[in-house]
Structures are given as C-alpha cells and as structure tokens.
Design a protein around this motif. Sequence first.
Motif, PDB file in Angstrom:
ATOM      1  N   SER A   1       0.852  -1.177   0.000  1.00 25.60           N
ATOM      2  CA  SER A   1       0.000   0.000   0.000  1.00 25.60           C
ATOM      3  C   SER A   1       0.892   1.233   0.000  1.00 25.60           C
ATOM      4  N   ASP A   2       0.292   2.395   0.023  1.00 24.46           N
ATOM      5  CA  ASP A   2       1.047   3.637   0.142  1.00 24.46           C
ATOM      6  C   ASP A   2       0.158   4.697   0.775  1.00 24.46           C
TER       7      ASP A   2
ATOM      8  N   GLN B   1      -0.433   5.775  10.535  1.00 22.67           N
ATOM      9  CA  GLN B   1      -0.697   5.082  11.795  1.00 22.67           C
ATOM     10  C   GLN B   1      -1.647   3.899  11.610  1.00 22.67           C
ATOM     11  N   ALA B   2      -2.636   4.046  10.743  1.00 24.31           N
ATOM     12  CA  ALA B   2      -3.574   2.949  10.485  1.00 24.31           C
ATOM     13  C   ALA B   2      -2.851   1.765   9.851  1.00 24.31           C
ATOM     14  N   HIS B   3      -1.994   2.038   8.876  1.00 24.94           N
ATOM     15  CA  HIS B   3      -1.221   0.966   8.248  1.00 24.94           C
ATOM     16  C   HIS B   3      -0.333   0.259   9.280  1.00 24.94           C
ATOM     17  N   LEU B   4       0.386   1.035  10.072  1.00 25.15           N
ATOM     18  CA  LEU B   4       1.284   0.446  11.074  1.00 25.15           C
ATOM     19  C   LEU B   4       0.512  -0.395  12.082  1.00 25.15           C
TER      20      LEU B   4
ATOM     21  N   VAL C   1       4.611  -2.464   7.332  1.00 26.28           N
ATOM     22  CA  VAL C   1       5.914  -1.912   7.680  1.00 26.28           C
ATOM     23  C   VAL C   1       6.302  -0.895   6.613  1.00 26.28           C
ATOM     24  N   GLU C   2       6.720   0.282   7.052  1.00 23.78           N
ATOM     25  CA  GLU C   2       7.183   1.286   6.095  1.00 23.78           C
ATOM     26  C   GLU C   2       8.483   0.798   5.463  1.00 23.78           C
ATOM     27  N   VAL C   3       8.535   0.783   4.132  1.00 24.73           N
ATOM     28  CA  VAL C   3       9.717   0.269   3.443  1.00 24.73           C
ATOM     29  C   VAL C   3      10.462   1.335   2.654  1.00 24.73           C
ATOM     30  N   GLU C   4       9.818   2.452   2.349  1.00 24.11           N
ATOM     31  CA  GLU C   4      10.458   3.437   1.499  1.00 24.11           C
ATOM     32  C   GLU C   4       9.654   4.723   1.508  1.00 24.11           C
TER      33      GLU C   4
END
Length: 100
Positions: free
Chosen positions: A68-69, A79-82, A87-90
């Motif tokens: 996703s992005d 925050q919702a994604h985490l 995991v933030e990748v880039e």
Amino acid sequence: MIERPNGKLGGFLEASVRNYAEGCTTSRVGYIEGWYVDSDLRRQGWGKALVLAAENWAKQQGIEEMASDCELDNGVSLQAHLALGYVEVERIICFRKGLT
C-alpha cells in the motif's frame, strides 16, 4: 464497502494485483489502491475489516504479499497501516512535467 443505515457510503477499499511494489520480493503483489473511512466511523474496526477482506481476497489469488502507500503528510493513514502490521519500506517524492 461500508454502507450506512441510510444507504450512503461510509468507506471503501479498492485492491488490485500489481506486478511490482516497493519493498516486495514477489512479482504478483496485492495492492491497496484506495482506502477511506469517514471520520465518524474511524477507530471502530471498519478500516481493519476492509483491509482484512482485501488481504483474504489476495490470498485466494495465490498472492503472498500485500502492499500500500500513503501521502507523506497523511499521519492518520500511516498510523492505520502500522497498526495493521504494515511496515514502512520506502519514502519517495514523485515529479511531473507538463509537455505543452
């Protein structure tokens, strides 16, 4: 899709299959193209339910990764994604130039 009792839309998630996504190692990746929940419906599990449904759909397609992005300044989405285990990748900055 989240449908309100009055029939109006309260949220949605659009998912697709991409050949590539940043940080992924497989060539077919489930991708959250669009994800929105009205502010008065947030923090009630609706967003999570939408994401889990998309992840289940991707698994049924034989897909092993979901991506996703979000915009750099969208702290709510980050925050919702985490919170859902992403995991933030880039981080990227996108450019455009009109050719007229």
